[in-house]
Every structure is written in C-alpha cells, then in structure tokens.
Design a protein around this motif. Structure first.
Motif, short mmCIF file in Angstrom:
data_model
loop_
_atom_site.label_atom_id
_atom_site.label_comp_id
_atom_site.label_asym_id
_atom_site.label_seq_id
_atom_site.Cartn_x
_atom_site.Cartn_y
_atom_site.Cartn_z
N ALA A 27 -11.08 7.38 6.50
CA ALA A 27 -9.84 6.99 7.17
C ALA A 27 -10.16 6.07 8.34
O ALA A 27 -11.24 6.12 8.92
N SER A 28 -9.17 5.21 8.65
CA SER A 28 -9.35 4.33 9.81
C SER A 28 -9.47 5.19 11.06
O SER A 28 -8.73 6.14 11.23
N LYS A 49 -2.45 0.14 15.84
CA LYS A 49 -2.80 0.18 14.41
C LYS A 49 -1.86 1.08 13.60
O LYS A 49 -1.92 1.11 12.37
N GLY A 50 -1.04 1.83 14.30
CA GLY A 50 -0.08 2.70 13.60
C GLY A 50 -0.72 3.94 12.99
O GLY A 50 -0.30 4.40 11.93
N LEU A 51 -1.72 4.51 13.66
CA LEU A 51 -2.40 5.70 13.14
C LEU A 51 -1.83 6.95 13.82
O LEU A 51 -2.18 7.29 14.95
N LYS A 52 -0.95 7.62 13.09
CA LYS A 52 -0.18 8.73 13.69
C LYS A 52 -1.07 9.88 14.14
O LYS A 52 -0.96 10.36 15.26
N ASP A 53 -1.94 10.33 13.25
CA ASP A 53 -2.73 11.52 13.57
C ASP A 53 -3.69 11.25 14.72
O ASP A 53 -3.86 12.07 15.62
N SER A 54 -4.30 10.06 14.69
CA SER A 54 -5.21 9.71 15.79
C SER A 54 -4.44 9.62 17.09
O SER A 54 -4.91 10.09 18.14
N LEU A 93 7.70 -5.98 9.88
CA LEU A 93 8.46 -4.74 10.15
C LEU A 93 7.69 -3.44 9.87
O LEU A 93 7.70 -2.54 10.72
N PRO A 94 7.02 -3.28 8.75
CA PRO A 94 6.35 -1.99 8.51
C PRO A 94 5.34 -1.66 9.61
O PRO A 94 5.21 -0.52 10.02
N ASN A 148 -2.16 -5.02 7.48
CA ASN A 148 -3.35 -4.16 7.54
C ASN A 148 -3.42 -3.27 6.29
O ASN A 148 -2.46 -3.14 5.53
N SER A 149 -4.57 -2.66 6.10
CA SER A 149 -4.80 -1.93 4.84
C SER A 149 -3.88 -0.72 4.71
O SER A 149 -3.49 -0.36 3.60
N GLU A 150 -3.53 -0.09 5.85
CA GLU A 150 -2.63 1.07 5.77
C GLU A 150 -1.29 0.67 5.15
O GLU A 150 -0.74 1.39 4.33
N ILE A 151 -0.79 -0.50 5.56
CA ILE A 151 0.51 -0.93 5.05
C ILE A 151 0.40 -1.34 3.58
O ILE A 151 1.26 -1.01 2.77
N LEU A 152 -0.67 -2.01 3.26
CA LEU A 152 -0.84 -2.39 1.85
C LEU A 152 -0.94 -1.14 0.97
O LEU A 152 -0.37 -1.09 -0.13
N ASP A 153 -1.64 -0.13 1.46
CA ASP A 153 -1.73 1.14 0.71
C ASP A 153 -0.35 1.76 0.55
O ASP A 153 0.00 2.28 -0.51
N LEU A 154 0.41 1.71 1.65
CA LEU A 154 1.76 2.30 1.61
C LEU A 154 2.64 1.56 0.61
O LEU A 154 3.38 2.17 -0.17
#
Lengths: 783, 219
Positions: free
Chosen positions: A578-579, A590-595, A635-636, B31-37
């Motif tokens: 995981a990132s 980076k949008g990493l919720k758990d971190s 947006l995402p 980023n890779s998280e969004i592409l994965d999503l």
C-alpha cells in the motif's frame, strides 16, 4: 360457482389482448382504450363477447390504465367498463369479470418519486370503484416492479373482499425490470395472501414456459400464464406478432404441463389464440400446485430459503453496546447505519437484522426510514427486529419483499400482536422459546413452547414452515449446562422438521476471548442442524466456522467458497504494497484515509487538536483545492483528499473541547422535484472537511423544510442544488420563501443547468460552479 | 412498431475518454489509487448494467403552421427542426442502463463520495456509449443526424413523457419520469435521430452542441 371454486375445479381460461383487437377496429395510437368504455361501449362489449365465445372464463374489464393519475372521470370509466364486461358475460356460464389493474406509469421510491402510500391510495380508489361496480375479482397485471405490485395488492386487500390474482411482466433473464425473480415474487405475494400468481406480457409463450416452470417450484397457489403472441415484427408494412395461434396453443399445452392452471393471452393474442388454446388444453390433466412448505424470505430481487444450508443473519445494525451507533440514531445519521448494512453485505451474509430501538427516539419513524433506505442500497432480505408492534407493522408494510420478523414468543399477548401482522403482510417469524413462565431449563420445555407457538400460528393460517424457532443461547458462564440444553433443543426441533435460529454470541457472555467460544458453539449448533444464526459477520472466527462447516459438509463445491474466503483473509500488506507516507499533510494530499487517521492520532500526542486542524489539515486540503481550481487536479483526487481530511478530523475530534470543533452551520439541499444529489453530496463532503457543520436535508426537499432548518439551526448560509431546468422553478420558490422568512440568510446555488445570470435572475446571492467555489464562498461568509 | 434492443457489456466498450470527461479530467496524470478505484468501479458497473432500449421509426413533417410534426408529437422547437431539416423519417428511442446500476451508484455514494462520483461517471459514460451503439444499430450512420435529446437547445424536457408514452417505455424497459421531469432509473436517455436523404455533413457534431450555454464543461 364463484371464481375461487372455479380455479380449483379445472383449467380456467383468461381472455387475450385488447389493444390488438381495438386498434384493428379503429382505436388510434395515443388514444386510451379505457375511453372507449364510454365512447364505443358496443365495441368493448363485442370484444369481450368474442373472447367468451372462444372459451374464456375470465374477462378483463377495459380498466388497465384506469387510475386517478391518468383520468379525471375515473368513476365513470371504471363503472362503465365493469358494466360493459358484465353485460357481455350475460348468457355465458362460468364467466367472471376482472377489474384490471395495470401499473401507474410512475416509479415508486426509492427508484422514482412516487411514495409507497400514495401508490396504495391510487390503487385503492380504483379498487373501491371497481368492487362497487360489481367486479368478480381483481387482476393486478403487467407489473414489472415488485414494490408497485405490493402497493396494488395491499390496496386490493384493504378495500374489497374480492379474490386477488397477480401477474407480473418478466423480462429476458426471467426477472422483473426492478430485479425480482419468480421465487421472490411467489414469497412476497403468497405472504400477502393473493389467490393466484403468475406472469403476463413481455414475452412469448416459449420464453414464458421457463418462467412458469421456475414459478411452479415455489408456488402453492394456482399459477396464471398469459403470454404475448411472441415478438412484434413488420410484414408488408404491418406490425404482426411472430407466434401464430397454432404454435401459441401448442406451447400453452406445455405450459399447462409445467404447472399453470389459469391460462390466456396478452399482446397480439386474439380470440382465435384463446379458442385454439382451450381446444388443445381442456382435456389435459388438471393438477393444482401442491403446498410447498418452503421457508422463504425475500427482498425485491431474490428469495432466501431457510432449511437447506445454514444461513447467516448479520447482527450489526443494532445499537446495543455501540456508542457510535447510538449517536448516529440520535443525530439521524442514516449514512452511518447504511454503511453498517453495506459492509455486512460485502461479507456474504444472506439476511440483515435491523434493530434501531433507543428509548429516546421515535422508533416507528426511524425503523421505517432505515428499512426503506437500506432497501435502496442493499438487495439482501431484512430481519425486522423490534419489540414495538407499531414500528413492526409500519416497517412490514413498507418493506419491499417478505421479511423475517424478530420476534414472537410464547406469551399470549405477543402472539396476539404479531400473528395478525404476519397474516396481513406475510413474513417468516423468529419464535423465541419463552412464555409467561419464563425460559424453561430443559430442551424439552423449550420445544413445548415452540410447538405451542406453531399451533397458535396455525389458527391464523400461518404454516409451520413460516416459524423459525430460537431455543435461546444462554450464558454458559452462569450455567455450565446451558449450551448442552440449547444444542439438544436444536437437535429435537430439527428432527421434527421445525426451522431453528440462534443469537449465537449470548453463549459467551461473561467470558474472555468470546469470539473463540462463539465460533465453537456456532459450529456445534450447525452440526445439530441449526438453520440460521444471528452473528457478527465481521468476526473472522465466526466466518471461518461457517466457511469451514460449509466445506466439510459437502455444501461448497470444490471448496471454492472456502478458498475465496481464505485468500481474502490474507493480510492486505502481503497482497500488495500500500502507498505509505510519513506526514499527515502528505496523507491528505495523496488521499490516503487510513494513513491520515493514524498519523493524526500520532500527532495528537505532541500537537493540540486545533493546531492540527488549522496548520495541517486545512492547508493540506487547500493545496489540493487550489490544484483543482487550477485544473491540475481532478475531482476524484479532490474528494479522496477531502475524505482523508475527514478521517484526520475524526481522529482529532474527540480531543477538541465541545463547541470549538466547527466553523459554522450551513444548510444544504437538492430542491423539490430533484432526485439527483451527487453534486450536492460533493459540496457537503468538501464543506464538512473544511470544518463546517453541514445540515444536509437530502434531495427532493420542499421549500418549507429548508426554511424550517434555517430557522432551527440559525445557519447564515444555504446551498441549493438543481440539476435540470424543470426543477429550477422549485429553486426560485425556495429562495423566495427564504427571503421572506429568513432575510439575513445568504443563498448560494449550483447544478448542471445553473449559470451566473440564471442565479441572479432567481435571486440567489452567489452562483458556485463547483464544490471548491462553495468552500470559498463559505470562507467569505464566515470570515 | 416498437423494437426492443438489448446489449451486453461485451457488445461495446465504454471509452475511457468518456469516463475521464465525466470525471472532469483536464489532461493531468492521475494517481494509482484513483486509477485502481476507476477499474474497481468499472468492474462493478459492468457486472450489473442492463442495457435496454425501445426504438421506433416515425415520420417527420411540417404542420400547416410550420411546426415540426412527428407521429407522436408536434414541436415548436427550432433547434430540433434544424436538426431534422430535410428528414422525412426519424428514429425515436428511450434507453436505460437499468435499476441495478441505479442502486449501485446510490450504494457506492453512501460508502464514500469519491466511490459514488466515480461510479456515477462510469454510469454516464455507459449510457452514452450505449446510445452510440443504438445509433449504429438503427441504420447507416452516414445518413443519421446527430442524436438529439429533450433539453438540447430549445427542445423542452416536457416532451419526454410523450416519448415514453409513445414507446411504452415503462412496460418495455422499466423507464419512468419523475414529477420533476427526470428519467428513472438514472443513466437513461430519450432521443431522436433524424434519418436524412443525403449523407449527413455534420455527423461529427453532438446534438447538444446547439445548446447556447457558455460554461458547459463538455463543449
């Protein structure tokens, strides 16, 4: 003989299509056939007469679309239609007039905007008029939505004493448009007490043969099959159907052999189709469906049969011992509750228990709201769990399917309250083995209470197959024999073919490492024949027990289920790297919720919560927000960062002194008539994670509700959203009312059709083209 | 005659370009998280989408007062009249991606807003791709006019009910209109496609290009 005696005495024939005949007699496209009851009664009577001569017993009055949403002169039309049909029946023995009820043309909530009770009311009016005019039965037909079907059946049952027949329109794939399969429809409709069940329209006889055979596996009441004459095609410039009367009547013989005893036709069929069908089928053996004795609960898509494999009922939608859940109930935070349902759904449970009882809330209102909302996002059948009978009835009424009812017990008062509800709305019932004398100490004593409950249910016409007995798991820590007694009761009940259920985790009350004890007890109970269990599906021990049991008892072909489960159990880090980040601001960017959550918790040890918010969370979110405004972030990513910021907020929230956590209140809503709320939800996410207290009124919100919320909260800012030009007038109306009632409040508007000019024209203070813009405006207002 | 058209996900691709467009993608790397999503959501959408449409061929003519007349409605819309200029016939259709996708979008939006937005955007791309598939299935694309939906230009949304009634769309594909004039299930479309006598010179243009909105992100 009446129609009920008729359908039990031999094959009963229904008429065929009306549209095809009437159009050939001059009914123009776009003209409602129902109007011909008044303008061309002779032709309507002639149509009925031709079908009667062809051998039809049941004549459907020309009332398919007759409801108050479509006709102002409803009474006149229905009364004339029934009179026309009755007049045609004169001289024909064994002929019956059906009040024909088709769909309203509107989609019910939650897929559409027609409230369930309004649908019931619309159908009720039609039923009352039709019954008064002298119909012999109610035929609810061509329904492609299970919920609308239920509304029509309840309306029929509550407003007349006539027999009720129901036929649904199945699509290719054998499901209704909104997802129900035949088993789900049989479960729900037999639960509601209809007299005959089946299908019509949408497909030709050969495709319908499969749906009829599937229906016959589950139905205990007579089966109706009224197919189209195949599919339409163009021949010599004319629209014709591709199955002729010979082929149609041949396949109808197969349909009778598959179990149908009430047969006729739908679109494209003519008296000739019916005549040939009668000729070819009248001497076939007449076999009514046998009573199936299945224990079925259902949703709007499928049924779950109890008594085959052990079924898991997820227990997590329940406030007992859950602080956050109780808080969600008090705050009306449906999202929290729905997420409990969705996360259990993903574990593979078959049924969700729903208990929202708290002394300080209106349980009836909350239970119906949660049941309806859960059904918008999960297609699992629900177990309605309450001791409040009013709440139970309200939830059973609006439930889309046949619910599991939790619970009844052996006390006379409990049975007198619950059984009439089950008789009216249908349902399987968890029967708890206690009565006025308490809980028996012995297995035999508990079985006796179970048998008493079953016998009492029989008096209401509720079969043994609808009762699932819970012989009660009691804490083994206070009575070392309690597990033995419960397991023995399960064994005896199983031998008597009585269904069983347990709330498993009670067994370990007072012990350490409860999950381990629960899992062993659960396995033992399944080995004794336990049919279903209410458990926590997030407990890996319990799920291991269930998957292991399934594999070891030959219920899991090639152990595929177990293998998939085991591979999902591998810790995430061994599957994928995981990132990771080492600072909170980077986690948010980076949008990493758990971190973000864990880093915020870590940071709290050395930094004050408000400093974390002001110096880390908001600036990090701003970095992403500016990127979005500069069109270098999309947006995402903005939303992922907002959600990560939200998790960081969650971590620091508990450390913030009360009253200092929020920057200010903002009311937001999607306006009346508008059911699209994704844009509004994006705005809410951003505003919340910038620290504002957002009062989200949801979608399709009346102007008065917005005003009420602003007055109640004192919010200085309102955000309104509308997607389409058709709902902008509702936005304008809301603004006008806000200006009148709360003149100091600022109003911002957004939505796909909105522009700066449009916003000014309807009197808004600001047009915000996107969510970041709304945040900036809020910052202005609250600065 | 009303023709029912169904399709499966294997019949056509949902172009990534369309998904990006609905996500407001401005040409930057994700980023890779969004592409994965996006990949995860795409799989979920494809697992539940049910493409269904009902289509009918209608005559186009002009009434005495110069309005456009289709078999099932008269229209004062100048934009539609322009779109159907020189067409004697047109196809009118209603299309949907089904109730299961509607519920998936709701469900994912509850789990997390970004999950909901990505699913919603893929749903939008899915119905758009299905409409393109319908376009190809009704006739020679060279002779077809750009697809034109209620809400484009001055064609009022009010005519949607007429289209649904004419096609019996509720019965055939489970499509209905809310009181607010919205199609339900979501990710559904009604549209008219003119069939010209000559090869269409403006086939690359979208029907919605007649819209005079200045701030449309898709223009």
């Amino acid at each position: 003989m009446n129609i009920i005696e008729k359908i039990k005495s031999g094959i009963t024939y229904v008429d065929g299509g009306a549209g095809t005949l009437l159009q050939s007699w001059g009914l123009e496209a776009g003209v409602s056939p129902e109007t011909w009851n008044l303008s061309n009664p002779d032709k309507i009577r002639e149509m009925h007469r031709l079908y009667l001569e062809a051998g039809a017993n049941v004549i459907t009055a020309c009332t398919f679309g007759a409801n108050r949403l479509k006709f102002d002169n409803l009474e006149e039309i229905i009364t004339a239609a029934i009179a026309n049909a009755k007049s045609a029946c004169e001289g024909f023995e064994d002929s019956y007039v059906a009040l024909d009820i088709g769909p309203t043309g509107k989609m019910l909530e939650p897929l559409g905007d027609l409230p369930f009770e309004e649908a019931v009311s619309v159908f009720a009016e039609t039923v009352r008029i039709g019954a008064k005019a002298g119909a012999d039965l109610i035929l609810i037909e061509t329904m492609n939505d299970s919920y609308e079907t239920k509304a029509a059946v309840i309306a029929a049952k509550e407003n007349c004493n006539l027999p009720v027949f129901v036929t649904n329109a199945y699509s290719d794939g054998g499901k209704l448009m909104t997802g129900a399969d035949p088993a789900a429809m049989v479960a729900m409709l037999e639960g509601l007490g209809v007299d005959a069940i089946g299908m019509n329209c949408s497909m030709g006889p050969s495709q319908m043969l499969e749906v009829a055979a599937e229906t016959a596996k589950y139905a205990s009441v007579p089966i109706i099959v009224n197919p189209n004459a195949g599919l339409p095609k163009i021949v010599d410039g004319k629209s014709v159907f591709d199955v002729d009367s010979d082929e149609f009547s041949d396949i109808m013989c197969e349909i009778v052999k598959a179990g149908a005893t009430i047969i006729g036709g739908c679109c494209g069929t003519t008296p000739e189709y019916i005549r040939k069908t009668v000729e070819k089928t009248k001497n076939l053996p007449f076999v009514l469906p046998e009573k199936k004795e299945k224990t079925l609960v259902s949703s709007y898509t499928h049924a779950v049969e109890l008594g085959i494999d052990p079924v898991i009922i997820g227990e997590r939608i329940n406030p007992t011992g859950k602080k956050l859940f109780k808080e969600a109930l008090r705050n009306n935070d449906l999202n929290y509750i729905l997420n409990e349902g969705i996360s259990q759904h993903k574990t593979g449970v078959s049924i969700l228990d729903v208990n929202v009882g708290l002394p300080e809330i209106d349980e009836k209102a909350m239970l119906t709201k949660v049941v309806a909302s859960l059904q918008a996002v999960s297609d699992l059948p629900l177990q309605i769990d309450t001791v409040d009978c009013n709440a139970m009835e309200a939830a059973m009424r609006i439930y889309n399917g046949k619910a599991l009812i939790n619970s009844v017990n052996g006390k006379a008062e409990s049975m007198a309250a619950i059984f009439p509800l089950v008789k009216k709305y249908g349902g399987c019932i968890i029967a708890v083995t206690l009565d006025e004398n308490g809980i028996p100490d012995t297995a035999q004593g508990r079985v006796e209470i179970a048998e008493k409950i079953i016998a009492e249910a029989e008096k209401y016409g509720i079969g043994k197959n609808e009762i699932i007995v819970d012989p009660l798991a009691m804490a083994v820590s206070s009575d070392s024999q309690s597990a033995n007694v419960t397991l023995e009761a399960v064994r005896i009940l199983n031998a008597k073919r009585i269904r069983t259920s347990l709330g498993v985790s009670n067994i370990s009350f007072g012990l350490p490492s409860r999950a381990d004890v629960n899992a062993v007890f659960y396995t033992m109970a399944m080995q004794c024949g336990l049919d279903c269990a209410i458990i926590n599906p997030h407990s890996s021990e319990m799920m291991k027990a269930w998957h292991g049991f399934m594999a070891l008892t030959g219920r899991d072909a090639n152990c595929c289920g177990y293998i998939n489960f085991a591979s999902d159990c591998v810790p995430a880090e061994t599957n994928k790297t995981a990132s990771t980040v080492d600072s909170l601001d980077a986690a948010i960017v980076k949008g990493l919720k758990d971190s973000a959550y864990s880093l915020a918790l870590e940071m709290l040890k050395t930094v004050s919560p408000l400093e974390i918010i002001d110096n880390i969370i908001i600036p990090a979110l701003n970095t992403v927000g500016k990127g979005f405004e500069a069109k270098i972030v999309y947006l995402p990513q903005l939303l992922m960062s907002a959600e990560a910021a939200g998790r960081a907020f969650d971590a620091v929230k508990s450390a913030i002194p009360a009253g200092e956590s929020k920057k200010g209140k903002i009311v937001i809503a999607t306006v009346k008539g508008d059911i699209h709320d994704i844009g509004k939800n994006i705005v809410r996410t951003l505003l919340e994670n910038y620290g504002y207290d957002v009062i989200d009124l949801g979608r399709d919100v009346a102007p008065e509700k917005v005003v009420e919320a602003v007055k109640e909260s004192g919010a200085p800012l309102v955000g309104l959203s509308a997607l389409m030009t058709t709902t902008v007038p509702a936005m304008e109306e809301t603004i006008k009312l806000l200006r009148k009632e709360t003149p100091d409040c600022k109003i911002t508007v957004g939505g796909a059709v909105m522009t700066e000019e449009y916003a000014a024209m309807i009197g808004a203070d600001r047009y915000c083209p996107d969510a970041m813009n709304a945040v900036r405006y809020a910052e202005e207002i609250f600065s | 005659m009303i023709k029912i058209l169904t399709a499966t996900p294997s019949d056509f691709e949902i172009p990534q370009r369309l998904i990006d467009e609905y996500l407001g993608y401005y040409g930057v790397e994700s980023n890779s998280e969004i592409l994965d999503l996006i990949e995860k959501c795409k799989k979920e959408v494809l697992a539940c989408v049910e493409y269904k449409a009902c289509i009918s061929k209608v005559n186009c003519c002009k009434t005495e007062n110069g309005f456009l007349c289709l078999d099932f409605m008269e229209s004062e819309s100048k934009s539609l009249a322009g779109n159907l200029k020189d067409c004697n016939t047109a196809f009118v259709f209603a299309a949907t991606t089904g109730a299961s996708l509607h519920r998936l979008i709701e469900r994912n939006g509850i789990v997390s807003p970004v999950y909901g937005v990505v699913t919603d955007s893929i749903g939008s791309a899915a119905i758009e791709a299905f409409c393109d598939y319908i376009n190809k299935s009704v006739g020679d694309v060279d002779f077809l006019r750009p697809r034109f939906s209620p809400g484009y230009g001055d064609l009022s949304l009010d005519c949607q009910q007429k289209i649904l009634d004419f096609l019996s769309a509720g019965k055939h594909i489970g499509l209905a209109l809310t009181n607010g004039g919205m199609l339900t299930p979501v990710k559904s479309v009604t549209a008219i496609i003119g069939l010209g006598k000559e090869k269409n010179k403006c086939k690359s243009k979208k029907g919605c290009m007649v819209c005079d909105r200045k701030n449309c992100p898709y223009s």
